[in-house]
Scaffold this active site. Sequence first.
Site, PDB file in Angstrom:
ATOM      1  N   ASP A  99     -48.746 -25.237 -54.358  1.00 41.12           N
ATOM      2  CA  ASP A  99     -47.697 -25.312 -53.355  1.00 41.12           C
ATOM      3  C   ASP A  99     -48.363 -25.503 -51.994  1.00 41.12           C
ATOM      4  O   ASP A  99     -49.182 -24.687 -51.584  1.00 41.12           O
ATOM      5  CB  ASP A  99     -46.914 -23.989 -53.373  1.00 41.12           C
ATOM      6  CG  ASP A  99     -45.466 -24.163 -52.975  1.00 41.12           C
ATOM      7  OD1 ASP A  99     -45.206 -24.938 -52.049  1.00 41.12           O
ATOM      8  OD2 ASP A  99     -44.613 -23.510 -53.591  1.00 41.12           O
ATOM      9  N   ASP A 200     -43.849 -27.803 -49.512  1.00 36.33           N
ATOM     10  CA  ASP A 200     -42.857 -26.905 -48.942  1.00 36.33           C
ATOM     11  C   ASP A 200     -42.185 -27.533 -47.714  1.00 36.33           C
ATOM     12  O   ASP A 200     -42.865 -28.139 -46.873  1.00 36.33           O
ATOM     13  CB  ASP A 200     -43.595 -25.619 -48.525  1.00 36.33           C
ATOM     14  CG  ASP A 200     -42.667 -24.493 -48.150  1.00 36.33           C
ATOM     15  OD1 ASP A 200     -41.882 -24.079 -49.010  1.00 36.33           O
ATOM     16  OD2 ASP A 200     -42.738 -24.023 -46.996  1.00 36.33           O
ATOM     17  N   GLU A 242     -40.162 -30.796 -50.932  1.00 30.96           N
ATOM     18  CA  GLU A 242     -38.918 -30.036 -50.806  1.00 30.96           C
ATOM     19  C   GLU A 242     -38.178 -30.572 -49.586  1.00 30.96           C
ATOM     20  O   GLU A 242     -38.690 -30.495 -48.474  1.00 30.96           O
ATOM     21  CB  GLU A 242     -39.218 -28.543 -50.622  1.00 30.96           C
ATOM     22  CG  GLU A 242     -37.953 -27.703 -50.566  1.00 30.96           C
ATOM     23  CD  GLU A 242     -38.171 -26.308 -49.970  1.00 30.96           C
ATOM     24  OE1 GLU A 242     -37.351 -25.429 -50.241  1.00 30.96           O
ATOM     25  OE2 GLU A 242     -39.139 -26.109 -49.219  1.00 30.96           O
ATOM     26  N   HIS A 316     -37.406 -20.278 -56.950  1.00 30.63           N
ATOM     27  CA  HIS A 316     -37.609 -18.931 -56.424  1.00 30.63           C
ATOM     28  C   HIS A 316     -36.730 -18.626 -55.219  1.00 30.63           C
ATOM     29  O   HIS A 316     -36.771 -17.513 -54.704  1.00 30.63           O
ATOM     30  CB  HIS A 316     -39.086 -18.770 -56.046  1.00 30.63           C
ATOM     31  CG  HIS A 316     -39.479 -19.699 -54.940  1.00 30.63           C
ATOM     32  ND1 HIS A 316     -39.549 -21.069 -55.119  1.00 30.63           N
ATOM     33  CD2 HIS A 316     -39.781 -19.479 -53.635  1.00 30.63           C
ATOM     34  CE1 HIS A 316     -39.876 -21.634 -53.971  1.00 30.63           C
ATOM     35  NE2 HIS A 316     -40.031 -20.694 -53.056  1.00 30.63           N
ATOM     36  N   ASP A 317     -35.986 -19.607 -54.730  1.00 36.74           N
ATOM     37  CA  ASP A 317     -35.099 -19.394 -53.586  1.00 36.74           C
ATOM     38  C   ASP A 317     -33.626 -19.326 -53.991  1.00 36.74           C
ATOM     39  O   ASP A 317     -32.765 -19.112 -53.144  1.00 36.74           O
ATOM     40  CB  ASP A 317     -35.247 -20.529 -52.563  1.00 36.74           C
ATOM     41  CG  ASP A 317     -36.634 -20.602 -51.940  1.00 36.74           C
ATOM     42  OD1 ASP A 317     -37.270 -19.539 -51.778  1.00 36.74           O
ATOM     43  OD2 ASP A 317     -37.086 -21.722 -51.619  1.00 36.74           O
TER      44      ASP A 317
HETATM   45  C1  GLC Z   1     -39.383 -22.983 -48.633  1.00 35.75           C
HETATM   46  C2  GLC Z   1     -39.805 -22.018 -49.711  1.00 35.75           C
HETATM   47  C3  GLC Z   1     -39.353 -20.651 -49.328  1.00 35.75           C
HETATM   48  C4  GLC Z   1     -40.023 -20.272 -48.030  1.00 35.75           C
HETATM   49  C5  GLC Z   1     -39.776 -21.338 -46.948  1.00 35.75           C
HETATM   50  C6  GLC Z   1     -40.717 -21.159 -45.796  1.00 35.75           C
HETATM   51  O1  GLC Z   1     -38.018 -23.099 -48.525  1.00 35.75           O
HETATM   52  O2  GLC Z   1     -39.327 -22.450 -50.943  1.00 35.75           O
HETATM   53  O3  GLC Z   1     -39.599 -19.700 -50.328  1.00 35.75           O
HETATM   54  O4  GLC Z   1     -39.541 -19.045 -47.589  1.00 35.75           O
HETATM   55  O5  GLC Z   1     -39.970 -22.625 -47.423  1.00 35.75           O
HETATM   56  O6  GLC Z   1     -42.020 -21.500 -46.152  1.00 35.75           O
END
Ligand code: GLC
Length: 540
Positions: A99, A200, A242, A316-317
């Site tokens: 990641d 990310d 993402e 995970h979110d």
């Molecule tokens: C992304 C991750 C999340 C994190 C955020 C800040 O959305 O998936 O878990 O808190 O970025 O890095």
Amino acid sequence: MNQDKWWKKSVVYQIYPKSFQDSNGDGIGDLNGIISRLDYLQNLGIEAIWLSPVYRSPQDDNGYDISDYQDIDPMFGSLADMERLIVEAKKRKIRIMMDLVLNHSSDEHFWFQEARKSRENPYHDYYVWRDGEEGILPNDMRACFGGSAWEWVPEVGQYYFHQFSIKQPDLNWENPKVRQEIYRMINWWMEKGVGGFRLDVIDVIAKEPDKKVTGNGSRLHEFIRELSRETFQKGDLITVGEAWGATPELARLYSNPDGSEFSMVFQFEHMVLDQQPGKDKWDLAPLPFLKLKEVLGRWQTELHGCGWNSLFWNNHDLPRIVSRFGNDKEYREISAKMFAILLHGMQGTPYVYQGEELGMTNAPYEIEDYRDIELLNCYHERLEQGYSKEEIMKSIHTKGRDNARTPMQWDASANAGFSTGTPWIRVNPNYAEINAASQVNDPDSIFSCYRRLIGLRKEYDVFAEGSFRMLMPEDESVFAYVREDESHELAVICNFFGDEAACPVLKDYASWELLAANYAKNGASEVLRPFEARMYIRRK
Ligand code: GLC
Ligand code: CA
């Protein structure tokens, strides 16, 4: 070039390391724990693992706040453990995706420690600063985890910009030195044999705070193309960005078949439908089912032949899909399989989030049991804003990120076999009933359903290549579609709800081969049972 890539017929498994498997009894999952479960993953059939961050980190946001991109946090193990994980996974034909959190670092990163010393410091310009006076903010931008996006540093008499927590200062992508540091770091991991990356919040790196722009900044794709050219394009990697702000049009850039950006992106249009428009995720709304079909169908057809989809219900979110859109009580198994069949028939690369293959559910805890910074911030912020405790807890039980972060349920022994110590977050009390040990050898389990679907994608090209056509787009209960390539037609027909549903088109497929289903006996020919799903194929 992205044509004929291995990841078009593969499934990725996401591991949230802290909650997957603890090997030394400290209550925290670790790399050796993951190594000990690789056989389980090979058995499932996945070909890549996306690891949420394991870098050195103060863990303000569970590792998404990195203080050293080229080291492993001691809580997870060592660099040697990481190298062993890569080797052991490779033996099982599994690639490790790391990641990459490139929008921000931790405030404890050496760069930021230097940057905050003085305006003349060579690292100062690695971050995003604005002049000001204490108490007079540069503007009213808010951070995603609550509060202002600006934080005052008296030593330099400036504010730094942070889109997430105060401990996650945004990196300044406008500075070519920052970009070069990042490319060096990525190439270093590639030399270690890492097989891919998840990027990310990549759509917010090109922020323009003076214009209050975070997502899709004007230099975004320029930066991504440079990043890709300097790093990923040198290897046969899988990369997924993402991108909460992606539209199909933008996704065709991100996943351009010429390979100039990424393999694919995560888009979230289907994941933000059950919230009130214009508000945030805590403001609950019922799922508009026809809209869900429209969204998923549009992404299928708009990227066909000119881009590539990521397919997912969980990460995970996000809350657990059986608890969110399904029924985690009487129809837990049936509905979990329906979501699997529905998603795995589509075009794109499917992602399975740890425990999804077991039908793990949301965790209805008390506030003391939760650990997530976003969830806890929401709780306090909303209490201050006058929401009732009941209302806030309802939002948290429905949407909180810790729903997905409870320990993996391996077996019915203490702590679900996750740890011999005290887990960092409570184990879901339903582990005696829901666990891997009870499912792995049961041909009718959710696990076996996932394993079958993952195998089918490798067996028939129509999964990766076929066109997509939605059936009955206006039907209020049934989600059904047909895929087609030169040799096969594939049909997926699902009842999305817990009541029987009339489905006259079912009989058209009665003579096709049934590839997957979630009820043991074939039912009626024109009615679907609660959450019933069937996947059919025929040779042309
Ligand atoms: C992304 C991750 C999340 C994190 C955020 C800040 O959305 O998936 O878990 O808190 O970025 O890095
Ligand atoms: Ca541990």
